[in-house]
Write a protein that holds these residues in place. Structure first.
Motif, short mmCIF file in Angstrom:
data_model
loop_
_atom_site.label_atom_id
_atom_site.label_comp_id
_atom_site.label_asym_id
_atom_site.label_seq_id
_atom_site.Cartn_x
_atom_site.Cartn_y
_atom_site.Cartn_z
N ALA A 30 -24.19 -54.08 -68.28
CA ALA A 30 -22.55 -54.13 -68.50
C ALA A 30 -22.34 -55.54 -67.65
O ALA A 30 -22.76 -55.92 -66.88
CB ALA A 30 -22.08 -52.62 -68.11
N GLU A 31 -21.33 -56.01 -68.55
CA GLU A 31 -20.06 -56.85 -68.06
C GLU A 31 -19.37 -56.65 -67.42
O GLU A 31 -18.44 -55.78 -68.05
CB GLU A 31 -20.08 -58.63 -68.66
CG GLU A 31 -21.51 -58.56 -69.36
CD GLU A 31 -22.10 -59.17 -68.17
OE1 GLU A 31 -21.53 -60.00 -67.37
OE2 GLU A 31 -23.63 -59.67 -68.43
N ALA A 32 -19.03 -56.54 -66.08
CA ALA A 32 -17.46 -55.84 -65.69
C ALA A 32 -16.87 -56.41 -66.24
O ALA A 32 -16.56 -58.09 -66.08
CB ALA A 32 -17.81 -55.94 -64.06
N ALA A 33 -14.89 -55.91 -66.71
CA ALA A 33 -14.04 -56.93 -66.85
C ALA A 33 -14.43 -58.14 -68.09
O ALA A 33 -13.57 -58.87 -67.62
CB ALA A 33 -13.11 -57.38 -65.10
N ASP A 34 -15.17 -57.88 -68.45
CA ASP A 34 -15.24 -59.25 -69.89
C ASP A 34 -14.53 -58.69 -70.89
O ASP A 34 -14.53 -57.53 -71.95
CB ASP A 34 -16.21 -59.21 -69.88
CG ASP A 34 -16.78 -60.15 -71.04
OD1 ASP A 34 -15.69 -60.59 -71.30
OD2 ASP A 34 -18.05 -60.14 -71.50
N ARG A 35 -13.54 -59.32 -70.68
CA ARG A 35 -12.57 -59.03 -71.98
C ARG A 35 -12.10 -60.76 -73.26
O ARG A 35 -11.43 -60.54 -73.96
CB ARG A 35 -11.21 -58.71 -71.92
CG ARG A 35 -10.79 -57.27 -70.66
CD ARG A 35 -9.02 -57.65 -70.49
NE ARG A 35 -9.23 -56.26 -69.94
CZ ARG A 35 -9.15 -56.29 -68.58
NH1 ARG A 35 -9.48 -57.28 -67.99
NH2 ARG A 35 -9.41 -54.69 -67.74
N ALA A 64 -20.14 -56.56 -73.76
CA ALA A 64 -19.00 -56.01 -73.89
C ALA A 64 -18.48 -55.29 -74.40
O ALA A 64 -17.49 -54.48 -75.33
CB ALA A 64 -18.10 -56.46 -73.00
N ARG A 118 -20.46 -64.85 -71.28
CA ARG A 118 -21.56 -64.37 -70.66
C ARG A 118 -22.81 -63.85 -71.93
O ARG A 118 -23.52 -63.39 -71.46
CB ARG A 118 -21.39 -62.68 -69.79
CG ARG A 118 -19.82 -63.16 -69.57
CD ARG A 118 -19.07 -61.67 -68.56
NE ARG A 118 -19.02 -61.99 -68.18
CZ ARG A 118 -17.57 -61.33 -67.17
NH1 ARG A 118 -18.25 -59.84 -66.82
NH2 ARG A 118 -16.92 -61.45 -66.33
#
Length: 335
Positions: free
Chosen positions: A133-138, A213, A168
């Motif tokens: 998972a990629e944290a806080a990827d918007r 994400a 990413r």
């Protein structure tokens, strides 16, 4: 129906996942699986095991599962391990399984169920590992550049595109026909073969990139291709059309009934032509008729008027099928 070798063509089903949606909202039923024969609805032979099952990670929490059609299947059940996670109508043959754990290897199988409730054996297992998972990827990837394609016979096309950029990394590419997602491939691939098309039909394809994400890029440039050959429409036309006029409440109505075309999926929409022009459209909900469809429409108040009527179906792949045989009906003359 890239920078690396193109895999052998396989059947790619359509009309399964709206491309405007990030993920398919399927029937998520966490029900323990049963052994083959436990759900058998009685005598007879259950459908066979689905073949050609593939699974590709679509994001850190989703996997795209596809398989080939099974004769006699009414629905398909998708299992993750021993748990049934999705149920898909016969026309689907693909689904996005969501709410998965990142960085985890998942095992999927598919079973076919016929109209009598008989459940066939499991397919071969397929394994796929979801990325981390990629944290806080918007931030969504950029649109895939360089999309183009070529026809590969009268029933298939090959699509290719260049790599999309993302801060990413791209995990997968969604292939869309019109507004519908029809396929998904790994982010390292740059091509797809779409099969099961109709001869002499114009198609529009686009490609979207997806990151871990689940952020989805804008669509690539549209790829417009027309399959060669001619389709006389007979294989996709409604049959057995009957037309009769009746009088009610001071006016005349035309009653129609017909047999839906035999297609790979349920037909839910029809177009009715009167005297050579489109008169009306008919759209069914989830209970579209399979054996015989019926429809009645207003034809005016004057007796002795002769009309020509014919019907065509909107097929599960989004294209219009052939017209039924034309019928002639005259208002008036009722006892």
């Amino acid at each position: 129906m890239r920078g690396v070798p193109v895999p052998a063509p396989r059947r790619v089903p359509r009309r399964s996942v709206p491309c405007r949606s990030v993920l398919l909202c399927g029937v998520l039923a966490l029900v323990s699986s049963c052994g083959w024969g436990t759900d058998d609805g009685g005598g007879g032979t259950p459908p066979g095991a689905p073949t050609g099952v593939t699974a590709e990670a679509g994001s850190a929490t989703s996997v795209h599962v596809m398989w080939n059609a099974v004769d006699g299947a009414e629905t398909y059940e998708v299992y993750r391990g021993a748990t049934r996670v999705e149920e898909v109508p016969a026309a689907g043959r693909m689904v996005d399984v969501t709410r998965l754990r990142p960085s985890t290897t998942h095992v999927f199988t598919v079973r076919a169920r016929d109209a009598d409730g008989r459940l066939g054996p499991r397919s071969a297992e397929v394994r796929v590992t979801t990325p981390a998972a990629e944290a806080a990827d918007r931030s969504a990837p950029a649109r895939p550049p360089g999309a183009h394609g070529r026809v590969a016979g009268s029933r298939a096309v090959q699509l290719t595109w260049s790599a999309a950029t993302d801060d990413r990394g791209v995990v997968s590419y969604d292939v869309c026909q019109g507004d519908t997602k029809i396929h998904s491939v790994d982010g390292t691939r740059r091509a797809a073969v779409v099969t099961g098309l109709r001869p002499g039909t114009r198609y529009v394809f686009t490609v979207r990139a997806r990151d871990a994400a689940g952020n989805v890029s804008p669509a690539s440039a549209a790829v417009r291709l027309t399959t060669p050959g001619a389709d006389d429409g007979r294989a996709t036309a409604p049959t057995g059309l009957r037309a009769a006029a009746r009088r009610a409440d001071g006016a005349y109505y035309i009653d129609l009934d017909w047999v839906p075309p035999h297609t790979d999926g349920v037909v839910t929409a029809y177009e009715i032509h009167l005297d050579g022009n489109r008169a009306t459209s008919l759209v069914y909900g989830g209970d579209a008729p399979r054996d015989r469809a019926e429809y009645s429409f207003y034809a005016g108040q004057e007796a002795g008027v002769t009309h020509r009527v014919r019907v065509r179906a909107k097929l599960p792949d989004g294209t219009w099928g052939g017209f039924s045989a034309e019928r002639t009906v005259t208002t008036g003359g009722e006892p």
